[in-house]
Design a protein around this motif. Sequence first.
Motif, PDB file in Angstrom:
ATOM      1  N   ARG A   1       2.776  -3.853  -5.883  1.00 23.23           N
ATOM      2  CA  ARG A   1       2.034  -3.657  -4.634  1.00 23.23           C
ATOM      3  C   ARG A   1       1.868  -2.177  -4.284  1.00 23.23           C
ATOM      4  O   ARG A   1       1.862  -1.796  -3.115  1.00 23.23           O
ATOM      5  CB  ARG A   1       2.665  -4.443  -3.490  1.00 23.23           C
ATOM      6  N   SER A   2       1.723  -1.367  -5.310  1.00 22.76           N
ATOM      7  CA  SER A   2       1.418   0.045  -5.073  1.00 22.76           C
ATOM      8  C   SER A   2      -0.096   0.249  -5.186  1.00 22.76           C
ATOM      9  O   SER A   2      -0.797  -0.538  -5.828  1.00 22.76           O
ATOM     10  CB  SER A   2       2.129   0.917  -6.111  1.00 22.76           C
ATOM     11  N   TRP A   3      -0.574   1.289  -4.530  1.00 24.67           N
ATOM     12  CA  TRP A   3      -1.973   1.695  -4.675  1.00 24.67           C
ATOM     13  C   TRP A   3      -2.068   2.769  -5.743  1.00 24.67           C
ATOM     14  O   TRP A   3      -1.295   3.727  -5.732  1.00 24.67           O
ATOM     15  CB  TRP A   3      -2.517   2.268  -3.363  1.00 24.67           C
TER      16      TRP A   3
ATOM     17  N   LEU B   1      -9.760   3.365  -6.313  1.00 27.86           N
ATOM     18  CA  LEU B   1      -8.510   2.786  -5.815  1.00 27.86           C
ATOM     19  C   LEU B   1      -8.328   1.361  -6.318  1.00 27.86           C
ATOM     20  O   LEU B   1      -9.204   0.516  -6.148  1.00 27.86           O
ATOM     21  CB  LEU B   1      -8.518   2.795  -4.286  1.00 27.86           C
ATOM     22  N   TRP B   2      -7.174   1.096  -6.943  1.00 31.68           N
ATOM     23  CA  TRP B   2      -6.797  -0.241  -7.367  1.00 31.68           C
ATOM     24  C   TRP B   2      -5.445  -0.564  -6.728  1.00 31.68           C
ATOM     25  O   TRP B   2      -4.543   0.277  -6.693  1.00 31.68           O
ATOM     26  CB  TRP B   2      -6.666  -0.321  -8.891  1.00 31.68           C
ATOM     27  N   PHE B   3      -5.277  -1.784  -6.250  1.00 35.00           N
ATOM     28  CA  PHE B   3      -4.038  -2.234  -5.596  1.00 35.00           C
ATOM     29  C   PHE B   3      -3.317  -3.198  -6.530  1.00 35.00           C
ATOM     30  O   PHE B   3      -3.896  -4.202  -6.977  1.00 35.00           O
ATOM     31  CB  PHE B   3      -4.400  -2.929  -4.275  1.00 35.00           C
TER      32      PHE B   3
ATOM     33  N   GLU C   1      -1.693  -5.893  -6.728  1.00 33.19           N
ATOM     34  CA  GLU C   1      -1.372  -7.018  -5.845  1.00 33.19           C
ATOM     35  C   GLU C   1      -0.356  -7.970  -6.472  1.00 33.19           C
ATOM     36  O   GLU C   1       0.554  -8.449  -5.812  1.00 33.19           O
ATOM     37  CB  GLU C   1      -2.654  -7.783  -5.515  1.00 33.19           C
TER      38      GLU C   1
ATOM     39  N   ALA D   1      -1.307   6.534  -5.684  1.00 29.24           N
ATOM     40  CA  ALA D   1      -2.136   7.094  -4.618  1.00 29.24           C
ATOM     41  C   ALA D   1      -1.293   7.949  -3.675  1.00 29.24           C
ATOM     42  O   ALA D   1      -1.772   8.949  -3.141  1.00 29.24           O
ATOM     43  CB  ALA D   1      -2.824   5.971  -3.843  1.00 29.24           C
TER      44      ALA D   1
END
Lengths: 416, 93
Positions: free
Chosen positions: B64-66, B56-58, B60, B84
């Motif tokens: 701002r999606s996962w 999982l990468w955010f 940021e 995600a």
Amino acid sequence: MTFSGFKVVKEALTGHKGWRPLWRDPDPKPAYDIVIVGGGGHGLATAFYLAQTFGELKVAVLEKGWLGSGNIGRNTTIIRSNYLLPGNEPFYEFSMKLWENLEQATNFNSMVSQRGIINLIHTDGQRDAYRRRGNAMLLAGADARLLGRDELRQMVPFLNFDNPRFPIKGGLMQARAGTARHDGVVWGYARGADQRGVDIIQNCEVTGFRIEGGAVQGVETSRGYIGAKKVGVAVAGNSSRVMAMAGMRLPIESHALQAFVSEGLKPTIPGVITFGAGHFYVSQSDKGGLVFGGDIDGYNSYAQRGNLPVVEDVIEGGMALMPMIGRARLLRAWGGVMDMSMDGSPIIDRTGIDGLYFNGGWCYGGFKATPASGYAFAHLLATDRPHETATAYRFDRFARGYVIDEKGVGAQPNLH
Amino acid sequence: MLIPHPLLGLRDAQEFTYLGDASLMHRPDPAREDAVAAFADYVFLRDNPAGVHRELWFHEAGDRSWLVVTRDTTTHEILGAELASDVKLGGVQ
């Protein structure tokens, strides 16, 4: 092989033809009392103390490559015992005391140099935190001293004391901390273990465990099956891969940590200096190179190398702290694979499988722990009881809520 | 590293923060009989594979999606990325 001043002179006069390998290269025997998986610093230290202190005679160390090819050859050689928490500080202070006597114990020059470490302080809050840490160190029998700005400036005048973002207000010093020679440590332990009868078997990769009725019988290796009453695994960096062969999942992620060495310079930096606020720390090797590093890259990796953003971050930290470093050229950089545990602290414990023992989760603090890790693991293997300084390093501390979280960031290994 | 964002194309990994194994999306049911043990495993234990890893990468500093990024932990090669939210709608892994 032993060393003496007479031998050095004699070899100098006779063309250095009499030097012999420091340890044997034996073929594996069919079975041992104790097999150590992993011929790094921790594995060899374990074998050394098993033979020297606990009188274990039939011990083998299995190493998949050559000695010193893992993290014992990929670190920044700092030794210190400046921890805060009760589960950690007595263990690291025990390690510091073993460092102080290492060369006498192994009769090998590991170049242990107690040149001191200074953690820099930039704010009043940080000074309070370091005062508390220093008191915790003193309570555990270590040394600690809070330095004021003027005193610090006399010691390390080249730092940028008036950095607008992180002005330096003082430091916490441990004078007994310092550095050691990483190769000298692994060679000293290997030679010492070999002299006491331990078989060090290189190019012997463990490919599986033979487990019957919930008890370990031995290990399958690239050089055939080797029986063992007890198996101790000390393969930090690859712990998850090895223990998966025994069906275990660990509270560990593997991450890459980078380090850097500059060209050789005249003596400049008196000890170790850490700039925690800027993710940078530095010392100077006896060859003159500035040895420095910063944080882990921050994502799972087994690559033994990192990426450029962290290189930039570390060098920015260096330039902010000591602008003169910009005049030095970078000689080389490398990455090691860290066992990052879920609370930032290690594990030395039995497993759910009889006769199988585990040592790992050292995060980026494995080098300084080498002697105590070996001693405590040897104690556990020989007596089935944890060493008195390592009683907190249990597997079940996570589920029970007794984590040893120096940074207080929770189960997020890339933040430890 | 460049992450092939499904909506935004190739983005520098520096725009993202990293959480960990994608299995963290599948939180145990707190009403289960063995919820305490299940949560201890969920919070603390990891597969930590050497090789292909779904993680999982955010985004940021972006939208701002996962993302669920598939990456080789031995080479850092990124093999794919998906939102995600799409992965979760696609059912239990």
